[in-house]
Design an enzyme around this catalytic site. Structure first.
Site, PDB file in Angstrom:
ATOM      1  N   ASP A  67       0.851  -1.185   0.000  1.00  0.00           N
ATOM      2  CA  ASP A  67       0.000   0.000   0.000  1.00  0.00           C
ATOM      3  C   ASP A  67       0.887   1.235   0.000  1.00  0.00           C
ATOM      4  O   ASP A  67       1.795   1.354   0.839  1.00  0.00           O
ATOM      5  CB  ASP A  67      -0.922   0.009   1.223  1.00  0.00           C
ATOM      6  CG  ASP A  67      -2.106  -0.932   1.060  1.00  0.00           C
ATOM      7  OD1 ASP A  67      -2.168  -1.645   0.044  1.00  0.00           O
ATOM      8  OD2 ASP A  67      -2.970  -0.951   1.954  1.00  0.00           O
ATOM      9  N   HIS A 216       3.569  -2.126   3.836  1.00  0.00           N
ATOM     10  CA  HIS A 216       3.550  -0.698   3.539  1.00  0.00           C
ATOM     11  C   HIS A 216       4.966  -0.248   3.190  1.00  0.00           C
ATOM     12  O   HIS A 216       5.914  -0.566   3.914  1.00  0.00           O
ATOM     13  CB  HIS A 216       3.019   0.102   4.734  1.00  0.00           C
ATOM     14  CG  HIS A 216       1.554  -0.084   4.975  1.00  0.00           C
ATOM     15  ND1 HIS A 216       1.060  -1.161   5.675  1.00  0.00           N
ATOM     16  CD2 HIS A 216       0.487   0.668   4.602  1.00  0.00           C
ATOM     17  CE1 HIS A 216      -0.263  -1.068   5.729  1.00  0.00           C
ATOM     18  NE2 HIS A 216      -0.639   0.031   5.083  1.00  0.00           N
TER      19      HIS A 216
END
Length: 259
Positions: A67, A216
């Site tokens: 992400d 992430h």
């Protein structure tokens, strides 16, 4: 009197609203036995609208997804490692990321990775209208097309993992497939990084065949652990697939275990 009747009608209507209208937060009890986590009632909800969180085939394949809400300086290193190790990934990007890191976005596409939709402004999909949700997704798609040669944007990941039956249905109508995950850990706090070994063991402790891993790229721990993770997972017999491979499996009427 009519005011009382109206109030009662509104109250009853609220109570009779289907549960699907309420916001759901993607979550599950972490797996530590080499098996995919049990997501309970979320599984049938996703299946109904063709979404996924895992490859259920049992094949020793792993899907890396990242992400990207903003850039912290580590995505370049992540891309270097993926290129060196010949590992595909999917990067779910926001409007802020597209605008602030266009060169990295271009590199993702040029090096064969998929770019997924994480919305333009990172809203809670369950709190906006269908038209607003479409606008959020359309804008990301349009801007990615301007910067890359990726013509089709297939996968969506809702901000904060928040969804309900309605938003799952809307996304499908817009031509998207919801891509959740079966393996994640608390890696996004940039001021609370715990060292690469923390990221390394957080993944290995939960790993299972068919895992869709959420990482992430703002995490320094992840960037520093990635090379060791890829090597160790390959030693354990896993290989890495693209989410497109997973979609092919879902669409074929018979299993293809090599994917």
């Amino acid at each position: 009197m009519w005011k009382v009747i109206l109030a009662l009608f509104v109250s009853c209507a609220f109570l009779l609203q289907p549960l699907s209208i309420q916001a759901e937060g993607w979550g599950y009890k972490k797996s530590n036995n080499g098996e995919a986590p049990d997501v309970g009632r979320y599984g049938p909800m996703l299946e109904k609208e063709d979404g996924f969180y895992v490859d259920p085939s049992g094949a020793p394949v792993i899907y890396l997804t990242f992400d990207n809400g903003y850039e912290q300086g580590y995505t370049g290193k992540v891309l270097d490692i993926l290129k060196e190790k010949e590992v595909p990934a999917t990067f779910f990007v926001t409007g802020h990321y597209i605008q602030s890191a266009p060169d990295l976005l271009k590199r993702m596409a040029n090096e064969g990775h998929l770019i997924g939709n994480h919305s333009w402004s990172h809203p809670d999909f369950t709190k906006i209208s269908k038209e607003q949700m479409k606008q959020e997704l359309d804008k990301v798609n349009q801007e990615v097309k301007k910067l890359t040669d990726q013509e089709t944007m297939t996968f969506v990941r809702p901000p904060r993992g928040t969804f309900n039956e309605q938003t799952l249905k809307w996304a499908k109508e817009f031509g998207y497939t919801h891509a959740f995950w079966s393996l994640a850990f608390k890696d996004w706090e940039t001021n609370n990084q715990k060292g690469w070994e923390y990221a390394y063991h957080s993944v290995l402790d939960q790993i299972h065949p068919g895992a869709v891993i959420l990482l992430h790229t703002v995490s320094q721990d992840n960037a520093e652990a990635l090379e060791q993770l890829i090597d160790e997972l390959r030693k354990r017999g896993y290989h890495f697939g693209s989410l497109n491979d997973l979609m092919v499996k879902k669409l074929l009427p018979f299993p293809i275990w090599s994917l």
